[in-house]
Structure formats: C-alpha cells, structure tokens
Scaffold this motif. Structure first.
Motif, PDB file in Angstrom:
ATOM      1  N   GLY A 111     -34.858  39.273  43.433  1.00 32.17           N
ATOM      2  CA  GLY A 111     -33.618  40.039  43.392  1.00 32.17           C
ATOM      3  C   GLY A 111     -32.375  39.213  43.682  1.00 32.17           C
ATOM      4  N   ARG A 112     -32.553  38.085  44.326  1.00 31.30           N
ATOM      5  CA  ARG A 112     -31.429  37.219  44.666  1.00 31.30           C
ATOM      6  C   ARG A 112     -31.235  36.067  43.674  1.00 31.30           C
ATOM      7  N   HIS A 113     -32.119  35.996  42.709  1.00 35.11           N
ATOM      8  CA  HIS A 113     -32.030  34.953  41.694  1.00 35.11           C
ATOM      9  C   HIS A 113     -30.794  35.208  40.833  1.00 35.11           C
ATOM     10  N   PRO A 114     -30.015  34.178  40.521  1.00 28.79           N
ATOM     11  CA  PRO A 114     -28.804  34.382  39.717  1.00 28.79           C
ATOM     12  C   PRO A 114     -29.070  34.976  38.332  1.00 28.79           C
ATOM     13  N   ALA A 147     -31.452  37.237  37.701  1.00 30.56           N
ATOM     14  CA  ALA A 147     -32.397  38.314  37.990  1.00 30.56           C
ATOM     15  C   ALA A 147     -32.435  39.348  36.876  1.00 30.56           C
ATOM     16  N   MET A 148     -33.614  39.914  36.680  1.00 24.61           N
ATOM     17  CA  MET A 148     -33.760  41.019  35.745  1.00 24.61           C
ATOM     18  C   MET A 148     -32.828  42.145  36.188  1.00 24.61           C
ATOM     19  N   ALA A 156     -38.212  46.736  37.034  1.00 20.18           N
ATOM     20  CA  ALA A 156     -38.832  45.599  36.348  1.00 20.18           C
ATOM     21  C   ALA A 156     -39.083  44.453  37.325  1.00 20.18           C
ATOM     22  N   ARG A 157     -38.106  44.195  38.218  1.00 14.04           N
ATOM     23  CA  ARG A 157     -38.291  43.134  39.222  1.00 14.04           C
ATOM     24  C   ARG A 157     -39.441  43.462  40.157  1.00 14.04           C
ATOM     25  N   ALA A 173     -43.041  33.467  38.189  1.00 11.67           N
ATOM     26  CA  ALA A 173     -42.015  33.246  39.217  1.00 11.67           C
ATOM     27  C   ALA A 173     -40.764  32.607  38.630  1.00 11.67           C
ATOM     28  N   ARG A 174     -40.916  31.967  37.494  1.00 11.79           N
ATOM     29  CA  ARG A 174     -39.759  31.361  36.820  1.00 11.79           C
ATOM     30  C   ARG A 174     -39.222  32.266  35.715  1.00 11.79           C
ATOM     31  N   ALA A 175     -39.727  33.483  35.636  1.00 15.76           N
ATOM     32  CA  ALA A 175     -39.332  34.386  34.554  1.00 15.76           C
ATOM     33  C   ALA A 175     -38.436  35.511  35.061  1.00 15.76           C
ATOM     34  N   SER A 176     -37.616  35.231  36.040  1.00 14.06           N
ATOM     35  CA  SER A 176     -36.807  36.297  36.633  1.00 14.06           C
ATOM     36  C   SER A 176     -35.755  36.843  35.679  1.00 14.06           C
TER      37      SER A 176
END
Length: 144
Positions: A17-20, A22-23, A28-29, A84-87
């Motif tokens: 959720g904190r990934h720039p 993010a889905m 979905a997340r 994990a790299r598919a955010s």
C-alpha cells in the motif's frame, strides 16, 4: 472475510500500500498480499515437509514426495518474489507463474494427502499447498 486472508501478514499489505506504484484498488492489493503470503507459507511448509520425509524410516517410499515438495517450494518462492514486484499491476509473466504455482501446489497437495494418514507432516503440507493453490486461483480470477 476470506479464511485465506484472515491470517495474512499485515506487513505485506502495508508495504504494498505504500509502494509508489501501488495498485489503485485496496481489495486488489489485499488479494495480492494474501497470495504472496500464502506462497511464502507454502514454500516454507514444503521445505520442512521434505526435510521431515528425509527423516522417516521409509524414506525410499517418499523420494517422489521430497522432490515434489522441493519443486513446489521453489515455484512458490519464485511466484512470491515476482508478485512482490507487481504492485502496479500483474503482467503476463506473473499470470503464467500464478497458473504454474496453482498447478504445482495441486499436485503437491495430492501427493502429500496420499501420505497424510501415515505422516502427519504431509497433512500439514497438503493443507498449505491447497491454500496456496486457491490463493493463486483467486488472484487470477480477480485480475482484469
């Protein structure tokens, strides 16, 4: 609430959720996080089951189970890493891995279930594999 997401590691969801990139959808997340966590649990469980099989007196009868446990652990680990790299979204390679992971987990669950009456560790492994199989299918079904 989905029983597979109820034991989800909150950190997986939090970092996604904190990934720039993010889905956009929280649902979905959450589903992605649940699948990643299920893959990691399955990988660890399969590795431990393989080790337990090797410690059994009838290890010769468990060679196929050990090999499939280790294959499943590797596939689950790879799937979790790619997911994990598919955010930002699930690409074709990740979709293909989800399908393979689901299929390998199903095969491993079947193999371990066949030994579950005699070896308690195989019962635990079969359950983890089924959970992962379903988490991969659920994520695939939820993807656009």
């Amino acid at each position: 609430m989905n029983p597979r997401t109820s034991s989800m590691n909150p950190r997986t969801s939090s970092i996604l959720g904190r990934h720039p990139a993010a889905m956009a959808s929280t649902e979905a997340r959450e589903q992605l996080a649940a699948c990643i966590d299920s893959c990691l649990v399955c990988a660890q469980t399969c590795t431990t089951c393989a080790d337990a099989c090797l410690a059994e007196e009838g290890v010769k009868d468990l060679v196929g189970c050990v090999r499939l446990d280790l294959d499943c652990a590797d596939v689950c680990s790879a799937t979790a890493s790619v997911l994990a790299r598919a955010s930002g979204g699930i690409e074709r390679a990740a979709r293909d891995l989800l399908r393979v992971c689901s299929d390998v987990c199903a095969a491993c669950a079947d193999m371990c279930a066949g030994h579950a009456e005699e070896y308690a560790h195989c019962l635990v492994c079969a359950e983890a594999c089924r959970d992962c199989q379903h988490a991969c299918k659920d994520l695939l079904d939820a993807l656009p």
